[in-house]
Design a protein around this motif. Structure first.
Motif, PDB file in Angstrom:
ATOM      1  N   MET A 294      -1.271  25.682 -15.154  1.00 37.01           N
ATOM      2  CA  MET A 294      -1.338  25.244 -13.755  1.00 37.01           C
ATOM      3  C   MET A 294      -2.168  23.971 -13.611  1.00 37.01           C
ATOM      4  SD  MET A 294      -1.838  28.721 -11.518  1.00 37.01           S
ATOM      5  CE  MET A 294      -0.494  29.884 -11.272  1.00 37.01           C
ATOM      6  N   SER A 295      -3.314  23.933 -14.274  1.00 38.52           N
ATOM      7  CA  SER A 295      -4.180  22.758 -14.174  1.00 38.52           C
ATOM      8  C   SER A 295      -3.489  21.518 -14.712  1.00 38.52           C
ATOM      9  CB  SER A 295      -5.481  23.016 -14.940  1.00 38.52           C
ATOM     10  OG  SER A 295      -6.168  24.130 -14.421  1.00 38.52           O
ATOM     11  N   TRP A 296      -2.758  21.697 -15.806  1.00 36.69           N
ATOM     12  CA  TRP A 296      -2.044  20.579 -16.432  1.00 36.69           C
ATOM     13  C   TRP A 296      -0.964  20.044 -15.503  1.00 36.69           C
ATOM     14  CZ3 TRP A 296       0.472  21.197 -21.963  1.00 36.69           C
ATOM     15  CH2 TRP A 296       0.583  19.934 -22.574  1.00 36.69           C
ATOM     16  N   VAL A 297      -0.200  20.955 -14.901  1.00 39.06           N
ATOM     17  CA  VAL A 297       0.881  20.561 -14.006  1.00 39.06           C
ATOM     18  C   VAL A 297       0.339  19.940 -12.721  1.00 39.06           C
ATOM     19  CG1 VAL A 297       2.717  21.478 -12.524  1.00 39.06           C
ATOM     20  CG2 VAL A 297       2.569  22.221 -14.902  1.00 39.06           C
ATOM     21  N   GLU A 298      -0.671  20.566 -12.144  1.00 42.04           N
ATOM     22  CA  GLU A 298      -1.087  20.219 -10.784  1.00 42.04           C
ATOM     23  C   GLU A 298      -2.124  19.098 -10.714  1.00 42.04           C
ATOM     24  OE1 GLU A 298      -2.231  23.863  -8.863  1.00 42.04           O
ATOM     25  OE2 GLU A 298      -0.428  24.905  -9.561  1.00 42.04           O
ATOM     26  N   THR A 299      -2.958  18.972 -11.737  1.00 40.87           N
ATOM     27  CA  THR A 299      -4.019  17.959 -11.684  1.00 40.87           C
ATOM     28  C   THR A 299      -3.985  16.996 -12.863  1.00 40.87           C
ATOM     29  OG1 THR A 299      -5.704  19.214 -12.917  1.00 40.87           O
ATOM     30  CG2 THR A 299      -5.465  19.702 -10.568  1.00 40.87           C
ATOM     31  N   GLY A 300      -3.099  17.248 -13.826  1.00 37.84           N
ATOM     32  CA  GLY A 300      -2.997  16.360 -14.980  1.00 37.84           C
ATOM     33  C   GLY A 300      -4.043  16.600 -16.045  1.00 37.84           C
ATOM     34  N   LYS A 301      -4.851  17.662 -15.913  1.00 35.45           N
ATOM     35  CA  LYS A 301      -5.873  17.950 -16.914  1.00 35.45           C
ATOM     36  C   LYS A 301      -5.237  18.596 -18.134  1.00 35.45           C
ATOM     37  CE  LYS A 301     -10.050  20.682 -17.776  1.00 35.45           C
ATOM     38  NZ  LYS A 301     -10.750  19.621 -18.524  1.00 35.45           N
ATOM     39  N   GLN A 302      -5.279  17.904 -19.282  1.00 32.51           N
ATOM     40  CA  GLN A 302      -4.699  18.453 -20.504  1.00 32.51           C
ATOM     41  C   GLN A 302      -5.494  19.664 -20.970  1.00 32.51           C
ATOM     42  OE1 GLN A 302      -3.170  16.401 -23.725  1.00 32.51           O
ATOM     43  NE2 GLN A 302      -2.279  14.733 -22.571  1.00 32.51           N
ATOM     44  N   PRO A 303      -4.810  20.701 -21.463  1.00 31.22           N
ATOM     45  CA  PRO A 303      -5.519  21.900 -21.911  1.00 31.22           C
ATOM     46  C   PRO A 303      -6.436  21.596 -23.092  1.00 31.22           C
ATOM     47  CG  PRO A 303      -3.179  22.324 -21.644  1.00 31.22           C
ATOM     48  CD  PRO A 303      -3.357  20.842 -21.564  1.00 31.22           C
ATOM     49  N   GLY A 304      -7.609  22.181 -23.066  1.00 31.70           N
ATOM     50  CA  GLY A 304      -8.539  22.097 -24.186  1.00 31.70           C
ATOM     51  C   GLY A 304      -8.702  23.465 -24.796  1.00 31.70           C
ATOM     52  N   ARG A 305      -9.918  23.925 -24.871  1.00 33.10           N
ATOM     53  CA  ARG A 305     -10.144  25.235 -25.469  1.00 33.10           C
ATOM     54  C   ARG A 305      -9.735  26.359 -24.523  1.00 33.10           C
ATOM     55  NH1 ARG A 305     -16.452  27.099 -25.601  1.00 33.10           N
ATOM     56  NH2 ARG A 305     -16.722  27.428 -23.371  1.00 33.10           N
ATOM     57  N   ILE A 306      -9.237  27.438 -25.097  1.00 35.57           N
ATOM     58  CA  ILE A 306      -8.981  28.681 -24.382  1.00 35.57           C
ATOM     59  C   ILE A 306      -9.909  29.728 -24.991  1.00 35.57           C
ATOM     60  CG2 ILE A 306      -7.315  30.522 -23.945  1.00 35.57           C
ATOM     61  CD1 ILE A 306      -5.122  28.445 -23.888  1.00 35.57           C
ATOM     62  N   VAL A 307     -10.698  30.378 -24.173  1.00 36.48           N
ATOM     63  CA  VAL A 307     -11.657  31.356 -24.676  1.00 36.48           C
ATOM     64  C   VAL A 307     -11.018  32.740 -24.667  1.00 36.48           C
ATOM     65  CG1 VAL A 307     -13.883  32.467 -24.314  1.00 36.48           C
ATOM     66  CG2 VAL A 307     -13.649  30.004 -23.943  1.00 36.48           C
ATOM     67  N   ALA A 308     -10.970  33.345 -25.841  1.00 31.16           N
ATOM     68  CA  ALA A 308     -10.451  34.698 -25.991  1.00 31.16           C
ATOM     69  C   ALA A 308     -11.625  35.661 -26.096  1.00 31.16           C
ATOM     70  CB  ALA A 308      -9.568  34.796 -27.235  1.00 31.16           C
ATOM     71  N   THR A 309     -11.443  36.858 -25.551  1.00 36.27           N
ATOM     72  CA  THR A 309     -12.532  37.829 -25.534  1.00 36.27           C
ATOM     73  C   THR A 309     -12.087  39.158 -26.134  1.00 36.27           C
ATOM     74  OG1 THR A 309     -11.979  38.718 -23.343  1.00 36.27           O
ATOM     75  CG2 THR A 309     -13.409  36.775 -23.410  1.00 36.27           C
ATOM     76  N   SER A 310     -13.077  39.896 -26.621  1.00 40.73           N
ATOM     77  CA  SER A 310     -12.898  41.293 -27.015  1.00 40.73           C
ATOM     78  C   SER A 310     -14.140  42.028 -26.546  1.00 40.73           C
ATOM     79  CB  SER A 310     -12.706  41.415 -28.528  1.00 40.73           C
ATOM     80  OG  SER A 310     -13.838  40.918 -29.219  1.00 40.73           O
ATOM     81  N   ALA A 311     -14.254  43.283 -26.889  1.00 37.21           N
ATOM     82  CA  ALA A 311     -15.380  44.073 -26.398  1.00 37.21           C
ATOM     83  C   ALA A 311     -16.723  43.489 -26.809  1.00 37.21           C
ATOM     84  CB  ALA A 311     -15.253  45.510 -26.896  1.00 37.21           C
TER      85      ALA A 311
END
Length: 550
Positions: free
Chosen positions: A468-485
């Motif tokens: 959504m951010s990439w489409v709507e504001t042009g911000k290219q994706p950077g890191r995605i934080v994955a979580t576990s317990a």
């Protein structure tokens, strides 16, 4: 996806400039004005959709749902002729002008909206998006039998179901709010990932942003030779299983002992399993050794075969090299039984496809895995008829890019159903086919994550907000934080990987930085079906007199 005409270009640029000012400082999705409905939910049943879709639509119900949801919505259920059932959810307050369509898994057959790894997206959790899904044209059992003598159901499952559902949902949105969605998105995993790529390839104007997870893009090969090999490679001459599940922890422990630290950190995860050079024969039992602590020569050979993938008797690869990555062994219970006499899931997957989908006009309900020949000739006879319309391997996404579309591909390295190698090969093919591919497509690979979720690595994350951010504001994706317990870990766009910065807890994502290897691993794409990653063989079949015409 809406493309401005040249006459409106200056107006579009002015509007875009004004819109950019509404982007939040964090660079997240745009701050869109919330709208309220123009008509009551009950009135949706009378909406005329005759000119809005490619096929007649019957609306069966439209009711307001308030229980168990962050915000009330109008739930619309119906059918798109001949048999695509759908569910559309229209917020009755606070709709932020976004539409999100979700995919389904397996061979589908149910229309349940499942956000999956997009469930943490704030507009979704707030109940501020309109959403929809479809059962992909059939309501039969998830064993492929619905496809027998039903060519239209095969077409709908292959690609049409997602498209006509998008048409229907957008028309309902416009009727309900008096305004079409400003942005449209698709998110799905497994077959939902295949559906996502089908949309980008065949209907590039349907969605502005797409998140395709663990895509079953090479549908025919995956559900024939890949899953069949999972079973056949583990059978002896008498039809008994050679390797049982009680040996998998032993193998997994040995793999981690050999390869866990190749990324500089002993954490139970392998950042790029392709760098692991584990040899199963090192676990072969020595004279007098307790057999519970080692592998027989036959068991070690099975482990190697399951890692490497299906081959002919002469060694020609019938699927991309590395069918199951090192480090994923605990997930192999999908196809390694606990005891003799059990039927594993891989056998069911393969037989469902081989019996009812591999030969579109020739159902074979008595087909057995022993009937599958592991030869090059058999490969093409088996996969080609359905690959031409079931596979989502066309790397030419130029039309999707030209329309402003953005794509995030993602896959778990420990996926036990669908090898991440297929996604890597597709991504490489896409980059060769489309200039400046990084401007609209990114790939994320999650260490230790199994199929669509689960596994030993952090496996819960939000993949829709970056789109959504990439489409709507042009911000290219950077890191995605994955979580576990007990752990958070960043994942960066491929080929970058996460590297510990040397300070703080190794279970905290903030202590990792992006690192791009100087000599990235090159994906081995040399196999019999490598030509499938092209635009040259795909068809748009028709249902004629009860037959599928390719």
């Amino acid at each position: 996806m809406r493309r401005p005409s040249p006459l409106l270009l200056s107006a579009v640029l002015v509007a875009a400039s004004a819109f950019a000012a509404t982007a939040p400082p964090s660079g997240g999705p745009a701050d869109l004005r919330a709208l309220t409905p123009r008509i009551d939910c009950a009135a949706v049943r009378g909406v005329d959709l005759s000119r809005a879709t490619d096929a007649p639509v019957t609306i069966a119900s439209a009711t307001v749902v308030t229980a168990g949801t962050p915000a009330p919505y109008c739930e619309v259920r119906g059918t798109i002729a001949p048999a695509d059932t759908f569910v559309v959810r229209l917020p009755t307050e606070g709709w932020t002008q976004r539409y999100v369509q979700t995919g389904c898994g397996g061979l589908c057959g149910n229309a349940t909206i499942n956000y999956g790894q997009a469930a943490g997206c704030e507009p979704v959790t707030d109940g501020a998006v309109a959403s929809a899904t479809t059962d992909m044209g059939h309501q039969g059992r998830n064993d492929g039998s619905w496809a027998a003598n039903n060519p239209q159901a095969q077409i709908d499952f292959a690609y049409r179901g997602v498209h006509v559902t998008a048409q229907t949902a957008k028309a309902l949105i416009k009727a309900f709010y008096g305004k079409a969605p400003r942005y449209s998105y698709f998110t799905g995993c497994s077959d939902g990932g295949r559906e996502a790529l089908m949309a980008a390839q065949r209907y590039p104007d349907d969605f502005d942003g797409i998140a395709a997870g663990a895509p079953a893009s090479n549908m025919a090969v995956q559900n024939t030779f890949h899953h069949a090999w999972n079973v056949l490679a583990n059978k002896d001459a008498n039809g008994n299983y050679i390797l049982l599940a009680n040996k998998l922890p032993l193998v997994h422990t040995a793999v981690l002992a050999a390869c866990d630290t190749i990324d500089g950190l002993r954490d139970g995860l392998i950042d790029d399993p392709r760098l692991c050079r584990f040899n199963p024969s090192t676990l072969t039992c020595k004279a007098g050794q307790d057999p519970s602590t080692c592998l027989s020569a036959a068991e070690a050979a099975v482990v190697r075969k399951l890692h490497d993938g299906a081959v002919t008797s002469s060694g020609a690869r019938l699927e991309p090299y590395i069918s199951h990555e090192w480090g994923s062994e605990l997930e192999w219970t999908l196809f390694i039984p606990a005891a003799q006499g059990q039927t594993v899931a891989s056998e069911n997957f393969a037989l469902s496809y081989l019996r009812y989908l591999a030969q579109p006009n020739n159902p074979r309900p008595t087909y057995q895995l022993s009937d599958l020949r592991l030869t090059v000739e058999s490969f093409w006879k088996t996969v080609m008829p359905s690959s031409s319309y079931m596979a989502a391997l066309d790397p030419d996404l130029n039309a999707f890019k030209r329309g402003g579309g953005k794509l995030i591909l993602w896959h778990g390295w420990n996926d036990q159903h669908i090898s991440p190698q297929g996604t890597l090969i597709y991504y490489d093919a896409l980059r060769r086919s489309v200039g400046n591919a990084d401007s609209f497509a990114k790939l994320y690979l999650f260490p230790g994550m199994a199929h669509c979720g689960g596994g030993e690595g952090p496996n819960s994350f939000d993949v829709l907000t970056p789109v959504m951010s990439w489409v709507e504001t042009g911000k290219q994706p950077g890191r995605i934080v994955a979580t576990s317990a007990a752990r958070t870990r960043p994942v960066f766009p491929y080929p970058a990987v996460a590297r510990y910065d040397g300070t703080g807890s190794t279970d905290d994502a903030s202590n990792f930085v992006a690192y791009t290897p100087r000599n990235p691993v090159r994906t081995d794409a040399d196999w019999v079906g490598k030509g499938l990653y092209s635009s040259q063989y795909q068809t748009w079949p028709r249902a004629v007199n009860g037959k599928l015409v390719l």
